[in-house]
Design an enzyme around this catalytic site. Sequence first.
Site, PDB file in Angstrom:
ATOM      1  N   GLU A 198     -16.058   6.048   4.945  1.00  0.00           N
ATOM      2  CA  GLU A 198     -15.090   5.761   6.015  1.00  0.00           C
ATOM      3  C   GLU A 198     -15.684   6.108   7.373  1.00  0.00           C
ATOM      4  OE1 GLU A 198     -11.857   4.695   5.802  1.00  0.00           O
ATOM      5  OE2 GLU A 198     -11.046   5.341   3.879  1.00  0.00           O
TER       6      GLU A 198
ATOM      7  N   ARG B 240       0.845  -1.205   0.000  1.00  0.00           N
ATOM      8  CA  ARG B 240       0.000   0.000   0.000  1.00  0.00           C
ATOM      9  C   ARG B 240       0.876   1.250   0.000  1.00  0.00           C
ATOM     10  NH1 ARG B 240      -4.450   0.303   4.528  1.00  0.00           N
ATOM     11  NH2 ARG B 240      -2.654   0.818   5.814  1.00  0.00           N
TER      12      ARG B 240
ATOM     13  N   LYS C 241      -2.562   6.586   1.411  1.00  0.00           N
ATOM     14  CA  LYS C 241      -2.466   6.970   2.824  1.00  0.00           C
ATOM     15  C   LYS C 241      -1.542   8.186   2.916  1.00  0.00           C
ATOM     16  CE  LYS C 241      -2.247   4.595   7.265  1.00  0.00           C
ATOM     17  NZ  LYS C 241      -3.484   5.143   7.822  1.00  0.00           N
TER      18      LYS C 241
HETATM   19  N1  PLP Z   1      -9.287   4.178   6.684  1.00  0.00           N
HETATM   20  C1  PLP Z   1      -8.457   5.183   7.022  1.00  0.00           C
HETATM   21  C2  PLP Z   1      -8.773   6.551   6.566  1.00  0.00           C
HETATM   22  C3  PLP Z   1      -7.312   4.902   7.786  1.00  0.00           C
HETATM   23  O1  PLP Z   1      -6.487   5.873   8.156  1.00  0.00           O
HETATM   24  C4  PLP Z   1      -7.043   3.583   8.199  1.00  0.00           C
HETATM   25  C5  PLP Z   1      -5.844   3.271   8.970  1.00  0.00           C
HETATM   26  O2  PLP Z   1      -4.867   2.801   8.468  1.00  0.00           O
HETATM   27  C6  PLP Z   1      -7.940   2.581   7.824  1.00  0.00           C
HETATM   28  C7  PLP Z   1      -9.037   2.914   7.075  1.00  0.00           C
HETATM   29  C8  PLP Z   1      -7.696   1.168   8.214  1.00  0.00           C
HETATM   30  O3  PLP Z   1      -6.688   0.583   7.443  1.00  0.00           O
HETATM   31  P1  PLP Z   1      -5.819  -0.588   7.988  1.00  0.00           P
HETATM   32  O4  PLP Z   1      -6.749  -1.680   8.370  1.00  0.00           O
HETATM   33  O5  PLP Z   1      -4.961  -0.993   6.850  1.00  0.00           O
HETATM   34  O6  PLP Z   1      -5.047  -0.071   9.134  1.00  0.00           O
HETATM   35  C1  COI Z   2      -3.986   3.113  11.480  1.00  0.00           C
HETATM   36  O1  COI Z   2      -4.971   2.472  11.801  1.00  0.00           O
HETATM   37  O2  COI Z   2      -2.861   2.621  11.405  1.00  0.00           O
HETATM   38  C2  COI Z   2      -4.095   4.524  11.156  1.00  0.00           C
HETATM   39  O3  COI Z   2      -3.272   4.995  10.434  1.00  0.00           O
HETATM   40  C3  COI Z   2      -5.207   5.278  11.721  1.00  0.00           C
HETATM   41  C4  COI Z   2      -4.866   6.628  12.295  1.00  0.00           C
HETATM   42  C5  COI Z   2      -4.173   6.584  13.599  1.00  0.00           C
HETATM   43  C6  COI Z   2      -4.294   7.584  11.323  1.00  0.00           C
END
Ligand code: PLP
Ligand code: COI
Length: 341
Positions: free
Chosen positions: A219, A81, A183
């Site tokens: 989201e 990612r 991200k």
């Molecule tokens: N959506 C957003 C906007 C986020 O910042 C995050 C955090 O990483 C997620 C979703 C969840 O993603 P992940 O499960 O890869 O941490």
């Molecule tokens: C995560 O879940 O790793 C995130 O990046 C969420 C947030 C703390 C920005």
Amino acid sequence: MSKAIEWEKLGFDYIKTDKRYISYWKDGAWDKGTLTEDNVLHISEGSTALHYGQQCFEGLKAYRTKDGSINLFRPDQNAQRMQRSCSRLLMPEVPTEKFIEACKEVVRANEKFVPPYGTGATLYLRPLVIGVGDNLGVHKAPEYIFTIFCSPVGAYFKGGLAPANFVVSDYDRAAPNGTGAAKVGGNYAASLMPGKNAQERQFADCIYLDPATHKKIEEVGAANFFGITKDDRFVTPYSPSILPSITKYSLLYLAEHRLGLEVEEGDVYIDQLDDFKEAGACGTAAVITPIGGIQTKEDFHVFYSETEVGPITRKLYDELCGIQFGDIEPPEDWIVQVTID
Ligand code: PLP
Ligand code: COI
């Protein structure tokens, strides 16, 4: 550590640990990278990361298992990612092997900060790539830094596996063909005010709707949405402006292959919340946070309960955390162990 950490009381806050990894990109290549005690970055005032938001980050955790070993959860997915985020912002990609090795080095160098098994706490790793070097115009940077620091953390939303309430925002965090799936810091800067507004109204965070029509859930703050329909389907939104959550795709797999549910990635209309008997927010930081209720323009919609966790949400939580903390057999290649010599 100057003061003993109270692992059970940790929130999601910065704690300075011993060492961080740092690598520089210049003249077309990354250097080998090194661990440093210095937690301050010294960068040009012209850095594109400072002016034009040319930066991206990741988030993943190290988990202490019952036998004392340490697990990373699907770090290859974070590496990939981050490569997509870098590519979107014209930054050099960090190869998967370099990314995973750097994660391991940071965990090893900060082993004493990996919380004990059973405390619920973990060591959160924060990788970032930033554009640096002298620059003024809107261009890609001449140089880049890839760094990973870490901090021991507990629950992101207060209460751990306890339902939290959310409010639908009028604001968008990302544009339809913008950077929502990457991200990148700009998405989070855009979310600060709506998030603060939600918290001032006693909600944990806000729900973002699709930026094109404002009809569909995208989201839940910094986490993805999932719902369990009344006929036991695991449903989660699909949209090019959602961050593809690694936790969400893991839950999709577990819901289907371990819980035997039908799964679906598709539209989740904000005026059809009645379809769901349970709902949750999922992400690395959020883990699974059951959604008690959602405040829409019209009403406050309660899913399972504002105080209790629904049975399917709990099963998903137990399966996911069981795998992460090494108590349940993982699907192939989901767990990478960090060996400490
Ligand atoms: N959506 C957003 C906007 C986020 O910042 C995050 C955090 O990483 C997620 C979703 C969840 O993603 P992940 O499960 O890869 O941490
Ligand atoms: C995560 O879940 O790793 C995130 O990046 C969420 C947030 C703390 C920005």
